[in-house]
Design an enzyme around this catalytic site. Sequence first.
Site, PDB file in Angstrom:
ATOM      1  N   GLU A   1       0.838  -1.213   0.000  1.00 31.00           N
ATOM      2  CA  GLU A   1       0.000   0.000   0.000  1.00 31.00           C
ATOM      3  C   GLU A   1       0.865   1.253   0.000  1.00 31.00           C
ATOM      4  OE1 GLU A   1      -3.094  -0.477  -1.168  1.00 31.00           O
ATOM      5  OE2 GLU A   1      -3.503  -1.743   0.562  1.00 31.00           O
TER       6      GLU A   1
ATOM      7  N   GLY B   1     -16.370   4.634  -3.207  1.00 28.74           N
ATOM      8  CA  GLY B   1     -15.800   5.221  -1.990  1.00 28.74           C
ATOM      9  C   GLY B   1     -15.382   4.183  -0.964  1.00 28.74           C
ATOM     10  N   ALA B   2     -15.322   2.913  -1.384  1.00 23.16           N
ATOM     11  CA  ALA B   2     -14.993   1.843  -0.442  1.00 23.16           C
ATOM     12  C   ALA B   2     -13.536   1.406  -0.554  1.00 23.16           C
ATOM     13  CB  ALA B   2     -15.912   0.647  -0.678  1.00 23.16           C
ATOM     14  N   GLY B   3     -12.764   2.098  -1.379  1.00 26.33           N
ATOM     15  CA  GLY B   3     -11.362   1.704  -1.548  1.00 26.33           C
ATOM     16  C   GLY B   3     -11.223   0.477  -2.434  1.00 26.33           C
ATOM     17  N   LEU B   4     -12.218   0.216  -3.273  1.00 26.46           N
ATOM     18  CA  LEU B   4     -12.183  -0.962  -4.142  1.00 26.46           C
ATOM     19  C   LEU B   4     -12.026  -0.560  -5.611  1.00 26.46           C
ATOM     20  CD1 LEU B   4     -14.974  -3.022  -2.340  1.00 26.46           C
ATOM     21  CD2 LEU B   4     -12.494  -3.247  -2.078  1.00 26.46           C
ATOM     22  N   SER B   5     -11.605   0.666  -5.845  1.00 28.59           N
ATOM     23  CA  SER B   5     -11.252   1.143  -7.189  1.00 28.59           C
ATOM     24  C   SER B   5     -12.420   1.173  -8.162  1.00 28.59           C
ATOM     25  CB  SER B   5     -10.109   0.320  -7.780  1.00 28.59           C
ATOM     26  OG  SER B   5      -8.963   0.520  -7.044  1.00 28.59           O
ATOM     27  N   SER B   6     -13.529   1.736  -7.702  1.00 24.75           N
ATOM     28  CA  SER B   6     -14.636   1.929  -8.636  1.00 24.75           C
ATOM     29  C   SER B   6     -14.190   2.847  -9.782  1.00 24.75           C
ATOM     30  CB  SER B   6     -15.836   2.534  -7.914  1.00 24.75           C
ATOM     31  OG  SER B   6     -15.482   3.740  -7.267  1.00 24.75           O
TER      32      SER B   6
ATOM     33  N   GLU C   1      -7.268   9.693 -14.430  1.00 23.78           N
ATOM     34  CA  GLU C   1      -7.442   9.873 -12.977  1.00 23.78           C
ATOM     35  C   GLU C   1      -6.594  11.047 -12.468  1.00 23.78           C
ATOM     36  OE1 GLU C   1      -8.677   6.798 -10.982  1.00 23.78           O
ATOM     37  OE2 GLU C   1      -8.708   7.990  -9.160  1.00 23.78           O
TER      38      GLU C   1
ATOM     39  N   ASP D   1      -4.243   0.476  -9.411  1.00 16.33           N
ATOM     40  CA  ASP D   1      -5.652   0.127  -9.595  1.00 16.33           C
ATOM     41  C   ASP D   1      -5.957  -0.171 -11.058  1.00 16.33           C
ATOM     42  OD1 ASP D   1      -5.567   0.907  -6.966  1.00 16.33           O
ATOM     43  OD2 ASP D   1      -6.663   2.773  -7.280  1.00 16.33           O
TER      44      ASP D   1
HETATM   45  C1  GLA Z   1      -5.313   4.285  -4.073  1.00 17.78           C
HETATM   46  C2  GLA Z   1      -4.566   4.730  -5.318  1.00 17.78           C
HETATM   47  C3  GLA Z   1      -3.490   3.724  -5.701  1.00 17.78           C
HETATM   48  C4  GLA Z   1      -2.595   3.398  -4.516  1.00 17.78           C
HETATM   49  C5  GLA Z   1      -3.435   3.069  -3.286  1.00 17.78           C
HETATM   50  C6  GLA Z   1      -2.590   2.888  -2.058  1.00 17.78           C
HETATM   51  O1  GLA Z   1      -6.026   3.115  -4.330  1.00 17.78           O
HETATM   52  O2  GLA Z   1      -5.458   4.857  -6.390  1.00 17.78           O
HETATM   53  O3  GLA Z   1      -2.737   4.221  -6.784  1.00 17.78           O
HETATM   54  O4  GLA Z   1      -1.700   4.450  -4.266  1.00 17.78           O
HETATM   55  O5  GLA Z   1      -4.390   4.074  -3.022  1.00 17.78           O
HETATM   56  O6  GLA Z   1      -1.804   1.750  -2.176  1.00 17.78           O
END
Ligand code: GLA
Length: 407
Positions: free
Chosen positions: A42, A147-152, A185, A197
């Site tokens: 991360e 918004g859940a940190g799952l890369s929508s 992005e 992502d």
């Molecule tokens: C988000 C960003 C990624 C990465 C993560 C942290 O998901 O989009 O590029 O930096 O945070 O690992």
Amino acid sequence: MTPLSADAPTTTDAARALFLELTGREPDGLWSAPGRVNLIGEHTDYNDGFVLPFAIPHRTVAAVDLRDDDRGRVRVASTFAAEPVEVALDELDDLFPTATGAEPAVPEWAAYPLGVAWALRQALAATDSDRGFRGIDIAIASDVPVGAGLSSSAAIEGAAASALNDLWDAGLDRRALARIGRRAENEAVGAPTGIMDQMASMLGEPDAAIFLDCRSLETQLVPLGMADAGLAILVIDTRVTHAHSTGGYRERRASCELGAQIMGVPSLRDVSVDDLPRAQELMDGVTFRRVRHVVTENQRVIDTVRVLRDAGARAIGDLLVASHASMRDDFEISVPELDTAVDTALAAGAVGARMTGGGFGGAAIALIEQDAVAAVSDAVTAAFAAADFTEPIVFTVTPSAGARRDA
Ligand code: GLA
């Protein structure tokens, strides 16, 4: 038209229905791309380091077609928004880039697909300035939690980039499309994120994680063997929403850049665990802790890949737990809900657990025995209730396929 994607009938139907509503006709095709979970690694991607994400079954579907009127306009609609957005392709260069941290000139949801159209057009025009571009209609639906940190966002970018690549005959490969998505992005949405992502969404494979070197963009698929091992991955969406175009993410990135500068290297990728004592002498305490997270996290990714190959997924628990501690204590991007999710999952018998994604909210993952899904989910839900947190959304994910044309 070929049969619809079996794994996301509702989303696919929704995208197609929205396209019909927008245009009065059937789309030429349906393209989809998934969200992702990061197993480990991360805040290492923008430091040229290592990550180990996998694509999840939740997908964004884009129903797309070229426009007959050929007026060189692009129109996007989304099931998340009441109104479509329409702009001339030539206008895209006036809309973007969006200054980092500024609001995009179009609603944020539309900046993702329009940013992809802009970045792809720029990439193609750079090699062929006379190239024409037909106008395009895009209708988007998604079941990736937002918004859940799952890369929508990467899922939208991946679906749009795949569609435009085909319809504009761009001929770009998946890595190049991931770069297009990242550019959208960074420069259209204005979020200073890395490339993890988009690469995960483009390159995902069933039952495997993607070991990605974010400097060279070389990848290796690492089989996870989850089902054979009797293991499952639980996602605990804390419902604390986050946005990477704002504050904390940018500050962490700046600290990393400062740390690299003090160490006299291009990026923290070039600092090893053995260099940490020297780093501690050279920098202030906060910068040092940020650096220590990134440097040790890179090492944990390499160790996780080795352990997965040598001993299998059940053996990586301690690495996941150490990763979470490093994010909580050194990088300081966890929140009480994420810590509760991780601690409770571990207390309920999880093999390992950690927050996943950019932090400041979003989701945690727990690696658990398949037959412990109900017990761990119930324990986490009860702990959230006891702490007076919003009820979390808990579900399992299986590593899944990346972006593709579905129909
Ligand atoms: C988000 C960003 C990624 C990465 C993560 C942290 O998901 O989009 O590029 O930096 O945070 O690992």
